[in-house]
Design a protein around this motif. Structure first.
Motif, PDB file in Angstrom:
ATOM      1  N   TYR A   7     -46.615  65.006 -36.736  1.00  0.00           N
ATOM      2  CA  TYR A   7     -46.194  65.645 -37.980  1.00  0.00           C
ATOM      3  C   TYR A   7     -46.249  64.626 -39.106  1.00  0.00           C
ATOM      4  O   TYR A   7     -45.974  63.445 -38.903  1.00  0.00           O
ATOM      5  CB  TYR A   7     -44.750  66.151 -37.862  1.00  0.00           C
ATOM      6  N   LEU A   8     -46.592  65.079 -40.283  1.00  0.00           N
ATOM      7  CA  LEU A   8     -46.483  64.286 -41.496  1.00  0.00           C
ATOM      8  C   LEU A   8     -45.492  65.037 -42.369  1.00  0.00           C
ATOM      9  O   LEU A   8     -45.836  66.065 -42.959  1.00  0.00           O
ATOM     10  CB  LEU A   8     -47.836  64.125 -42.185  1.00  0.00           C
ATOM     11  N   GLY A   9     -44.257  64.546 -42.365  1.00  0.00           N
ATOM     12  CA  GLY A   9     -43.186  65.315 -42.988  1.00  0.00           C
ATOM     13  C   GLY A   9     -43.034  66.600 -42.208  1.00  0.00           C
ATOM     14  O   GLY A   9     -43.024  66.586 -40.977  1.00  0.00           O
ATOM     15  N   PRO A  10     -42.998  67.741 -42.879  1.00  0.00           N
ATOM     16  CA  PRO A  10     -42.844  69.008 -42.167  1.00  0.00           C
ATOM     17  C   PRO A  10     -44.169  69.593 -41.674  1.00  0.00           C
ATOM     18  O   PRO A  10     -44.183  70.598 -40.979  1.00  0.00           O
ATOM     19  CB  PRO A  10     -42.225  69.918 -43.233  1.00  0.00           C
ATOM     20  N   ASP A  11     -45.294  68.953 -42.025  1.00  0.00           N
ATOM     21  CA  ASP A  11     -46.608  69.513 -41.712  1.00  0.00           C
ATOM     22  C   ASP A  11     -47.098  69.059 -40.340  1.00  0.00           C
ATOM     23  O   ASP A  11     -47.203  67.864 -40.068  1.00  0.00           O
ATOM     24  CB  ASP A  11     -47.632  69.101 -42.773  1.00  0.00           C
TER      25      ASP A  11
END
Length: 154
Positions: A7-11
């Motif tokens: 994940y990259l932050g919430p993505d």
């Protein structure tokens, strides 16, 4: 060891697999190019000097430039690993020399091993939002006019 969701932050970006690691080990996970980063790649010199009256040596010169630009919208400074491959010779009759390496490439043990074995040159570039950086590199090749060297991977 095993799969991991990335994940990259919430993505959600996808999955990766990791080998067994000990506490304190590190690894690199390539997430691709930051959308705030643009890269321009350009061949700025491609010359062939054929032999003269008193020489039988051909000289090829190729010079490249990459311009890295970080958008002013980026959330902070970034460190970029740039890698490019220069030819290496498998024939003693063909001499290859790196030229105009600006800034100087990395010279740590791993980088030097990659350079010697595979011709990979590496740079760490740090950019702040809105900044840009040029990288120049090239090579010269010298060989007898009767040879016909083949360049692969470049």
């Amino acid at each position: 060891a095993g799969p991991a969701k990335i994940y990259l932050g919430p993505d959600y970006l996808g999955e990766a697999a990791f080998k067994i690691m000990r506490p304190g080990d590190s690894t690199t996970l390539d997430l691709g190019i930051d959308p705030n980063l643009t890269l321009e790649y350009e061949l700025i010199k491609d010359e062939r000097d054929d032999p003269g009256l008193f020489s039988s040596t051909v000289h090829l010169t190729r010079l490249y430039r990459t311009v890295l630009k970080l958008s002013s919208d980026a959330k902070g400074p970034v460190t970029i690993l740039v890698e490019d491959v220069l030819p290496i010779s498998n024939d003693d009759r063909v001499e290859v020399s790196a030229i105009q390496l600006q800034p100087a490439p990395l010279d740590d043990e791993d980088s030097m091993k990659l350079r010697e074995e595979k011709g990979v040159y590496r740079w760490h570039i740090q950019l702040s939002p809105g900044a840009s950086q040029n990288i120049r590199w090239g090579y010269e090749v010298a060989f007898d006019k009767d040879l016909n060297p083949v360049f692969t991977g470049n």
